[in-house]
Design an enzyme around this catalytic site. Sequence first.
Site, PDB file in Angstrom:
ATOM      1  N   HIS A  41     109.971 102.838 -20.561  1.00 45.57           N
ATOM      2  CA  HIS A  41     110.658 101.934 -19.634  1.00 45.57           C
ATOM      3  C   HIS A  41     110.208 100.513 -19.978  1.00 45.57           C
ATOM      4  CE1 HIS A  41     110.728 105.851 -17.625  1.00 45.57           C
ATOM      5  NE2 HIS A  41     111.726 105.414 -16.879  1.00 45.57           N
ATOM      6  N   ASP A 168     106.402 103.981 -17.547  1.00 45.45           N
ATOM      7  CA  ASP A 168     106.247 102.955 -16.505  1.00 45.45           C
ATOM      8  C   ASP A 168     107.560 102.826 -15.730  1.00 45.45           C
ATOM      9  OD1 ASP A 168     105.432 100.816 -14.985  1.00 45.45           O
ATOM     10  OD2 ASP A 168     105.723  99.340 -16.578  1.00 45.45           O
TER      11      ASP A 168
END
Length: 286
Positions: A41, A168
Site C-alpha cells: 500500500h 500498510d
Amino acid sequence: MNYRHAFHAGNHADVLKHVALLALCDALTVKPAPLFALDTHAGRGLYPLDGNSALRTGEAEGGIGRLLAEAPKQAAISRYLAAVRACRNEHGPSAYPGSPWLLAHALREDDRIAACELQPEEASQLEHHFKADPRVAVHARDGYAAMKAMLPPKIGATRYNRGLVLIDPPYEAQLEEFDTALGALRDALARWPQGCYVLWYPIKRRRALQPFYRRAATLPAKSILTAELLVRADDSPLRMNGSGLLLLNPPWQFDQTLRAALPVLARTLAETADASAAVSWLKQAD
C-alpha cells in the site's frame, strides 16, 4: 476507498513505521545477497508537508516536526532523521518521504522493489517519482492480490530468497481489515516462508486488539514480534492514540534495536503523560 495519506504524512504513526523500516533494511543488507521488497500500500511515495492536506490536519507537527526539532541522539532515530534530511535536500525543505522512497534510499543497486498502489492518482504520482530508478517497479493494483502474484519473488532469471513485505493498509474497514491482512500473511508465508513481513496497525483501544494478537500468534512464522508506540492513553475509540507493527521473521536481535528506539520516541512524541512504548514477542524462534 477515500483514504489519502497526504493528510497524515509524517505523523507519529509514520515515525514509528519509518524508523523501524530503515532499521530493518539496514539489518537485512548486512548480508551481501540481493533483497526483494514489496510495499503493498505504497501511496504516492513523497509528500509536501506545506501542502493543503498536511496543513489541514497538522499531524506532521506532532510527529516528524517535533522529532526534527528535538533530534534525540539514538542510533535508529538518527538514521531516520538523516534519511528525511536527505529527502529534503533532494526534493525541498517541506518534503516527507513515504515508505517507497525510504526503501529506495536504504536498499542497494542489485536489490529490487515492487510498490503497489490501487488509487489511480496516487499510483500516477508514485510512477512519476520513480521513473528514473530501474530498481523500483510501480504496480497500479491491489496490494493483497500482489502478495499472491509476486511471492515467491522472481524477476527475470533471479530468484530472491531474502527480503521483506510491508503491509500498510488504510483500515477503512476498521477491525475487519485484520481478517484480510492475517489471511494474506498466512498465504504469503506458505509461498515465501523465509521472508520478513511487517504489518502496520492503528491503536485506539488496545484491548480491542486481543483477538488480533491471538490470531497473529498462530501464523506459521518462526518468530513474531510486536512493537507499539502510544502518544496518549488507549482509552478512546474515536481517535488513533498510537500504532503498532507486527513483524514476522524479524532479523536476529531486531527486538533490541526497537527496545532502544521506542521509549525515546514515546518521550519525544508524547501528547499526554500516558504515552508509552512496548516491544513484545508473540512467538520466539527456538
